[in-house]
Design a protein around this motif. Structure first.
Motif, PDB file in Angstrom:
ATOM      1  N   THR A  16      -1.407 -15.487   9.839  1.00 22.86           N
ATOM      2  CA  THR A  16      -1.562 -14.966  11.197  1.00 22.86           C
ATOM      3  C   THR A  16      -0.556 -13.846  11.397  1.00 22.86           C
ATOM      4  N   VAL A  17      -1.002 -12.768  12.006  1.00 27.73           N
ATOM      5  CA  VAL A  17      -0.117 -11.667  12.349  1.00 27.73           C
ATOM      6  C   VAL A  17      -0.348 -11.335  13.818  1.00 27.73           C
ATOM      7  N   ILE A  18       0.721 -10.994  14.527  1.00 27.86           N
ATOM      8  CA  ILE A  18       0.643 -10.767  15.978  1.00 27.86           C
ATOM      9  C   ILE A  18       1.338  -9.457  16.336  1.00 27.86           C
ATOM     10  N   TRP A  19       0.639  -8.633  17.099  1.00 26.93           N
ATOM     11  CA  TRP A  19       1.215  -7.383  17.597  1.00 26.93           C
ATOM     12  C   TRP A  19       0.991  -7.263  19.096  1.00 26.93           C
ATOM     13  N   LYS A  20       1.968  -6.685  19.752  1.00 30.95           N
ATOM     14  CA  LYS A  20       1.887  -6.359  21.180  1.00 30.95           C
ATOM     15  C   LYS A  20       1.884  -4.843  21.302  1.00 30.95           C
ATOM     16  N   SER A  21       0.825  -4.298  21.890  1.00 30.70           N
ATOM     17  CA  SER A  21       0.684  -2.850  21.987  1.00 30.70           C
ATOM     18  C   SER A  21       0.465  -2.439  23.439  1.00 30.70           C
ATOM     19  N   PRO A  22       1.122  -1.378  23.869  1.00 31.14           N
ATOM     20  CA  PRO A  22       1.033  -0.969  25.275  1.00 31.14           C
ATOM     21  C   PRO A  22      -0.144  -0.052  25.560  1.00 31.14           C
ATOM     22  N   SER A  23      -0.428   0.100  26.820  1.00 29.90           N
ATOM     23  CA  SER A  23      -1.326   1.142  27.274  1.00 29.90           C
ATOM     24  C   SER A  23      -0.537   2.447  27.338  1.00 29.90           C
ATOM     25  N   ASN A  24      -1.195   3.526  27.677  1.00 36.05           N
ATOM     26  CA  ASN A  24      -0.496   4.804  27.856  1.00 36.05           C
ATOM     27  C   ASN A  24      -1.196   5.569  28.962  1.00 36.05           C
ATOM     28  N   ILE A  25      -0.495   6.534  29.523  1.00 36.45           N
ATOM     29  CA  ILE A  25      -1.094   7.361  30.563  1.00 36.45           C
ATOM     30  C   ILE A  25      -0.923   8.825  30.164  1.00 36.45           C
ATOM     31  N   ALA A  26      -2.041   9.520  30.051  1.00 34.48           N
ATOM     32  CA  ALA A  26      -2.014  10.915  29.606  1.00 34.48           C
ATOM     33  C   ALA A  26      -1.455  11.826  30.693  1.00 34.48           C
ATOM     34  N   LEU A  27      -0.611  12.754  30.278  1.00 33.10           N
ATOM     35  CA  LEU A  27      -0.094  13.796  31.162  1.00 33.10           C
ATOM     36  C   LEU A  27      -0.996  15.026  31.079  1.00 33.10           C
ATOM     37  N   GLY A  55     -10.431   6.450  21.591  1.00 31.69           N
ATOM     38  CA  GLY A  55      -9.665   7.657  21.304  1.00 31.69           C
ATOM     39  C   GLY A  55      -8.212   7.579  21.750  1.00 31.69           C
ATOM     40  N   SER A  56      -7.989   7.220  23.013  1.00 34.62           N
ATOM     41  CA  SER A  56      -6.626   7.211  23.541  1.00 34.62           C
ATOM     42  C   SER A  56      -5.757   6.128  22.917  1.00 34.62           C
ATOM     43  N   ALA A  57      -6.376   5.154  22.231  1.00 33.92           N
ATOM     44  CA  ALA A  57      -5.594   4.083  21.600  1.00 33.92           C
ATOM     45  C   ALA A  57      -4.655   4.627  20.542  1.00 33.92           C
ATOM     46  N   CYS A  58      -4.984   5.772  19.952  1.00 36.23           N
ATOM     47  CA  CYS A  58      -4.114   6.323  18.914  1.00 36.23           C
ATOM     48  C   CYS A  58      -2.767   6.759  19.469  1.00 36.23           C
ATOM     49  N   ARG A  59      -2.660   6.870  20.810  1.00 32.28           N
ATOM     50  CA  ARG A  59      -1.397   7.263  21.430  1.00 32.28           C
ATOM     51  C   ARG A  59      -0.540   6.066  21.820  1.00 32.28           C
ATOM     52  N   SER A  60      -0.973   4.846  21.486  1.00 35.35           N
ATOM     53  CA  SER A  60      -0.236   3.645  21.911  1.00 35.35           C
ATOM     54  C   SER A  60       0.642   3.048  20.820  1.00 35.35           C
ATOM     55  N   ILE A  61       0.634   3.610  19.630  1.00 32.51           N
ATOM     56  CA  ILE A  61       1.395   3.026  18.526  1.00 32.51           C
ATOM     57  C   ILE A  61       2.897   3.267  18.696  1.00 32.51           C
ATOM     58  N   GLU A  62       3.257   4.476  19.125  1.00 33.39           N
ATOM     59  CA  GLU A  62       4.669   4.834  19.247  1.00 33.39           C
ATOM     60  C   GLU A  62       4.963   5.298  20.667  1.00 33.39           C
ATOM     61  N   GLY A  63       6.186   5.757  20.897  1.00 34.73           N
ATOM     62  CA  GLY A  63       6.583   6.203  22.220  1.00 34.73           C
ATOM     63  C   GLY A  63       7.938   6.887  22.161  1.00 34.73           C
ATOM     64  N   PRO A  64       8.428   7.351  23.297  1.00 38.60           N
ATOM     65  CA  PRO A  64       7.869   7.268  24.649  1.00 38.60           C
ATOM     66  C   PRO A  64       6.827   8.347  24.969  1.00 38.60           C
ATOM     67  N   GLY A  71       7.752   3.362  27.688  1.00 39.64           N
ATOM     68  CA  GLY A  71       8.180   2.410  26.672  1.00 39.64           C
ATOM     69  C   GLY A  71       8.261   3.056  25.304  1.00 39.64           C
ATOM     70  N   GLN A  72       8.606   2.251  24.322  1.00 39.72           N
ATOM     71  CA  GLN A  72       8.867   2.765  22.980  1.00 39.72           C
ATOM     72  C   GLN A  72       7.733   2.508  21.995  1.00 39.72           C
ATOM     73  N   GLY A  73       6.636   1.916  22.442  1.00 42.01           N
ATOM     74  CA  GLY A  73       5.516   1.713  21.552  1.00 42.01           C
ATOM     75  C   GLY A  73       5.288   0.256  21.219  1.00 42.01           C
ATOM     76  N   ALA A  74       4.431   0.030  20.240  1.00 42.08           N
ATOM     77  CA  ALA A  74       4.013  -1.323  19.878  1.00 42.08           C
ATOM     78  C   ALA A  74       5.120  -2.083  19.161  1.00 42.08           C
ATOM     79  N   LYS A  75       5.038  -3.415  19.269  1.00 41.43           N
ATOM     80  CA  LYS A  75       6.031  -4.281  18.630  1.00 41.43           C
ATOM     81  C   LYS A  75       5.330  -5.426  17.913  1.00 41.43           C
ATOM     82  N   LYS A  76       5.838  -5.751  16.733  1.00 44.03           N
ATOM     83  CA  LYS A  76       5.339  -6.919  16.025  1.00 44.03           C
ATOM     84  C   LYS A  76       6.018  -8.154  16.585  1.00 44.03           C
ATOM     85  N   MET A  77       5.242  -9.191  16.853  1.00 41.96           N
ATOM     86  CA  MET A  77       5.776 -10.428  17.393  1.00 41.96           C
ATOM     87  C   MET A  77       6.125 -11.361  16.233  1.00 41.96           C
TER      88      MET A  77
END
Length: 368
Positions: free
Chosen positions: A19-30, A166-175, A354-360
């Motif tokens: 089992t692998v678990i990741w928490k990934s955020p949403s993002n808002i385009a400027l 499409g916009s999911a590709c912007r949720s891996i990293e941050g800010p 935020g700073q992007g996705a995190k592995k749990m």
């Protein structure tokens, strides 16, 4: 990099189950992405704030089969309940990414997802959910090929996320994440998002985003349909030129910290996005009367106080109120006193960049 760079060679290890678990955020385009070409390629580049609180946590449990199956084999649970309506989208996603993850038919999967925000809240969850799933799958691939470095891992997760949403590709990293080829952004690509590594003024650190939930109902037109309506749109070419120019200007503004210029571009982008919807064929309006009331109240407050608070919109009625952390108390008091009355049941979500996705670490952490 090109798409074939993400096709793996032979794997060096075997993984039976886990089992692998990741928490990934949403993002808002400027600067907004609106309109796409074949294979989820954006018609114009974009840049977004990665959010912190609005996120999806996905647990992927996998078990290797004795022989590959003819089709994809997975169960899907959302918030602990089976969601058969979600199956076609995941099956389509698996079909798109299969050339890049050839092990998919060799495993049976159980996908368990949950959001930090109510699914019916009107906050778009496709970016956070598809990126979380893509991260889990690439993490499994890294078990099969431990030689994979972290840079390639993130780019492939972003590349695959884009094929789901499409916009999911912007949720891996941050800010800040930029997506789409642009001459002023070194390493930019239509295939994946890249972190904005140029100088960013400290005022944009911990930038606040209070999301006002004006309408929590189902959108009358999906974003996918909206993107398609840019094909042949009377103002499409001008819009794509505008987005490129705004992104170039925003690059300089992010470095200087000019908040007045920042607000002008971000608000203009939001209103242009909705102008494209209102002038497409067929046309549609996703803003609600209360959306406009909130916008006017923000403008009045900014003019009377000189506090640099602005707004942006996604492809819906909800309003993202953007402001520096140093003005948090004054702006949030204003939101409580003047804006929550225009929200459905006064509902809102307090967020920040935020700073992007995190592995749990383990399955007990999926709700943290």
């Amino acid at each position: 990099m090109i798409a074939t760079d993400f096709i793996p060679s032979a794997y060096s290890q075997e993984k039976r189950e886990g089992t692998v678990i990741w928490k990934s955020p949403s993002n808002i385009a400027l600067v907004k992405y609106w309109g796409k070409m074949e294979n989820q390629i954006p018609a114009n580049p974009s840049i977004s704030f990665t959010l912190n609180a609005a996120a999806t946590t996905t647990a992927l449990t996998y078990k290797r089969k004795n022989a590959p199956a003819a089709s994809f084999d997975f169960d899907l649970l959302f918030e602990g309940e089976e969601k058969p309506d979600f199956h076609p989208k995941i099956a389509q996603f698996f079909e798109r990414i299969y050339p890049y993850l050839p092990f998919l038919k060799q495993y049976r999967f159980k996908i368990e997802s949950s959001n930090s925000f109510p699914h019916s809240s009107g906050i778009a969850s496709s970016a956070s959910s598809m990126s979380a799933l893509a991260l889990c799958l690439v993490d499994l691939e890294r078990e099969l090929y431990p030689e994979m470095d972290n840079s390639y891992f993130k780019r492939k997760a972003s590349f695959l996320s884009r094929l789901g949403s499409g916009s999911a590709c912007r949720s891996i990293e941050g800010p800040l994440v930029q997506w789409g080829l642009h001459s002023r952004f070194e390493g930019s690509s239509d295939l994946f998002g890249i972190p904005h590594t140029d100088v960013v003024h400290p005022v944009f650190e911990n930038y606040m985003d209070t999301i006002l939930l004006v309408d929590k109902g189902q959108k009358q037109v999906s974003s996918s349909v909206g993107h398609q309506l840019m094909e042949g749109h009377a103002f499409a070419s001008s819009r794509f030129e505008q987005a490129n120019a705004n992104l170039s200007r925003l690059k300089d503004i992010l470095a200087t910290g000019d908040l007045s210029a920042f607000i002008n571009i971000v608000e203009n982008e939001a209103l242009t996005l909705h102008a494209m919807m209102m002038t497409s064929i067929p046309y549609f309006i996703l803003m609600k009367p209360n959306t406009l009331e909130i916008i006017n109240r923000i403008w009045e407050f900014r003019k009377s106080t000189d506090i640099p608070v602005g707004f942006t919109l996604d492809a819906g009625a909800n309003v993202h109120v953007l402001y520096p952390e140093k003005d948090k108390k004054a702006v949030y008091d204003f939101i409580k006193d003047a804006l929550l009355t225009y929200c459905e049941n006064g509902d809102h979500l307090c967020d920040a960049v935020g700073q992007g996705a995190k592995k749990m670490a383990d399955i007990e952490n999926r709700d943290t």
